[in-house]
Design a protein around this motif. Sequence first.
Motif, PDB file in Angstrom:
ATOM      1  N   PHE A   7       0.844  -1.182   0.000  1.00 55.44           N
ATOM      2  CA  PHE A   7       0.000   0.000   0.000  1.00 55.44           C
ATOM      3  C   PHE A   7       0.887   1.242   0.000  1.00 55.44           C
ATOM      4  CE2 PHE A   7      -2.271  -3.450   2.176  1.00 55.44           C
ATOM      5  CZ  PHE A   7      -3.304  -3.606   1.264  1.00 55.44           C
ATOM      6  N   GLU A   8       0.750   2.032  -1.029  1.00 56.92           N
ATOM      7  CA  GLU A   8       1.586   3.218  -1.175  1.00 56.92           C
ATOM      8  C   GLU A   8       0.873   4.237  -2.061  1.00 56.92           C
ATOM      9  OE1 GLU A   8       5.106   1.691  -3.044  1.00 56.92           O
ATOM     10  OE2 GLU A   8       4.094   1.325  -4.917  1.00 56.92           O
ATOM     11  N   THR A   9       1.376   5.434  -2.030  1.00 61.46           N
ATOM     12  CA  THR A   9       0.865   6.477  -2.915  1.00 61.46           C
ATOM     13  C   THR A   9       1.987   7.455  -3.193  1.00 61.46           C
ATOM     14  OG1 THR A   9      -0.949   8.025  -3.311  1.00 61.46           O
ATOM     15  CG2 THR A   9       0.019   8.027  -1.103  1.00 61.46           C
ATOM     16  N   ARG A  10       1.805   8.225  -4.236  1.00 67.65           N
ATOM     17  CA  ARG A  10       2.787   9.252  -4.598  1.00 67.65           C
ATOM     18  C   ARG A  10       2.036  10.564  -4.780  1.00 67.65           C
ATOM     19  NH1 ARG A  10       5.378   4.863  -7.560  1.00 67.65           N
ATOM     20  NH2 ARG A  10       7.445   4.653  -6.663  1.00 67.65           N
ATOM     21  N   LEU A  11       2.711  11.642  -4.471  1.00 63.49           N
ATOM     22  CA  LEU A  11       2.122  12.952  -4.686  1.00 63.49           C
ATOM     23  C   LEU A  11       3.227  13.955  -4.922  1.00 63.49           C
ATOM     24  CD1 LEU A  11       2.404  14.763  -1.779  1.00 63.49           C
ATOM     25  CD2 LEU A  11       0.960  12.858  -1.102  1.00 63.49           C
ATOM     26  N   LEU A  12       2.857  15.066  -5.523  1.00 57.57           N
ATOM     27  CA  LEU A  12       3.817  16.141  -5.744  1.00 57.57           C
ATOM     28  C   LEU A  12       3.730  17.110  -4.577  1.00 57.57           C
ATOM     29  CD1 LEU A  12       3.269  16.892  -9.536  1.00 57.57           C
ATOM     30  CD2 LEU A  12       5.221  15.750  -8.490  1.00 57.57           C
ATOM     31  N   ALA A  13       4.854  17.404  -3.987  1.00 57.44           N
ATOM     32  CA  ALA A  13       4.887  18.376  -2.896  1.00 57.44           C
ATOM     33  C   ALA A  13       4.726  19.769  -3.485  1.00 57.44           C
ATOM     34  CB  ALA A  13       6.207  18.275  -2.144  1.00 57.44           C
ATOM     35  N   PRO A  14       4.125  20.676  -2.768  1.00 60.14           N
ATOM     36  CA  PRO A  14       4.008  22.050  -3.262  1.00 60.14           C
ATOM     37  C   PRO A  14       5.374  22.712  -3.313  1.00 60.14           C
ATOM     38  CG  PRO A  14       3.228  21.890  -1.000  1.00 60.14           C
ATOM     39  CD  PRO A  14       3.529  20.486  -1.454  1.00 60.14           C
ATOM     40  N   HIS A  15       5.470  23.769  -4.111  1.00 60.23           N
ATOM     41  CA  HIS A  15       6.723  24.525  -4.189  1.00 60.23           C
ATOM     42  C   HIS A  15       6.869  25.421  -2.969  1.00 60.23           C
ATOM     43  CE1 HIS A  15       7.728  23.250  -8.191  1.00 60.23           C
ATOM     44  NE2 HIS A  15       6.524  23.575  -8.621  1.00 60.23           N
ATOM     45  N   GLN A  16       8.093  25.651  -2.587  1.00 58.60           N
ATOM     46  CA  GLN A  16       8.373  26.555  -1.487  1.00 58.60           C
ATOM     47  C   GLN A  16       8.061  27.983  -1.927  1.00 58.60           C
ATOM     48  OE1 GLN A  16      12.517  27.469  -0.507  1.00 58.60           O
ATOM     49  NE2 GLN A  16      12.038  27.044   1.626  1.00 58.60           N
ATOM     50  N   THR A  17       7.446  28.750  -1.055  1.00 62.69           N
ATOM     51  CA  THR A  17       7.175  30.161  -1.286  1.00 62.69           C
ATOM     52  C   THR A  17       7.688  30.924  -0.076  1.00 62.69           C
ATOM     53  OG1 THR A  17       4.983  30.056  -0.267  1.00 62.69           O
ATOM     54  CG2 THR A  17       5.096  29.623  -2.652  1.00 62.69           C
ATOM     55  N   PRO A  18       7.751  32.264  -0.147  1.00 66.33           N
ATOM     56  CA  PRO A  18       8.255  33.010   1.017  1.00 66.33           C
ATOM     57  C   PRO A  18       7.493  32.708   2.312  1.00 66.33           C
ATOM     58  CG  PRO A  18       8.196  34.426  -0.879  1.00 66.33           C
ATOM     59  CD  PRO A  18       7.534  33.131  -1.295  1.00 66.33           C
ATOM     60  N   GLY A  19       6.201  32.465   2.249  1.00 68.55           N
ATOM     61  CA  GLY A  19       5.448  32.194   3.466  1.00 68.55           C
ATOM     62  C   GLY A  19       5.209  30.728   3.735  1.00 68.55           C
ATOM     63  N   LYS A  20       5.745  29.834   2.897  1.00 66.43           N
ATOM     64  CA  LYS A  20       5.468  28.400   3.048  1.00 66.43           C
ATOM     65  C   LYS A  20       6.761  27.620   2.820  1.00 66.43           C
ATOM     66  CE  LYS A  20       2.142  25.029   1.544  1.00 66.43           C
ATOM     67  NZ  LYS A  20       0.979  24.803   0.718  1.00 66.43           N
ATOM     68  N   THR A  21       7.355  27.133   3.912  1.00 67.09           N
ATOM     69  CA  THR A  21       8.615  26.398   3.810  1.00 67.09           C
ATOM     70  C   THR A  21       8.462  24.936   4.208  1.00 67.09           C
ATOM     71  OG1 THR A  21       9.233  27.082   6.042  1.00 67.09           O
ATOM     72  CG2 THR A  21       9.991  28.472   4.209  1.00 67.09           C
TER      73      THR A  21
END
Length: 183
Positions: A7-21
């Motif tokens: 059981f597994e899944t894959r996803l794309l992580a969001p890009h880093q932004t100035p307010g989101k690290t």
Amino acid sequence: TDGNFPFETRLLAPHQTPGKTTATFRAKATDTGGNSAWSNETILNLSLESTPPTVLAMTPPNSQFLAQCSGFTLTFSQPVTAATLTADTVRLYSDGVDDLIGTDDDPLLPVTILPASDGSGSHRLAASWAASAPLAPGTYRVLVTLGVKDAAGNALAAPFSSVFVVSGGSDSDGDDLADDVEI
């Protein structure tokens, strides 16, 4: 959702932004009887996007013969920062007195970037340039330098160069090849 072992899944992580690290993830497992449970939260540090943009295509294409031309369009692999599309980073040269492209006597021609047709502003996936007048018969080279950058500040992966020829004259059948060249 994954119905098979392992059981597994894959996803794309969001890009880093100035307010989101960081990004927080957790998973929910549900068995065939409808019982479910959540995993513990996992916090991942986000890194800056590091894939450099490339030029995917140019219109007119490399080695194209045209009856007439008054500009060109570049298509990038990812949106680039419009502010980096300047006269220093995107250049149009014509063949010089020696009629050879890529030599020291090639004059730099002024071109103007056109407004985005899709309404995009600060970042563009494609951009078009126009010369001040239709190009005279001759050989032309477009050079895109490493000064073109994407939103994360990644420079173009490699300089891009493309050459095309404007033959001039009439094109009665509209195939972008001058009538006198077709003969």
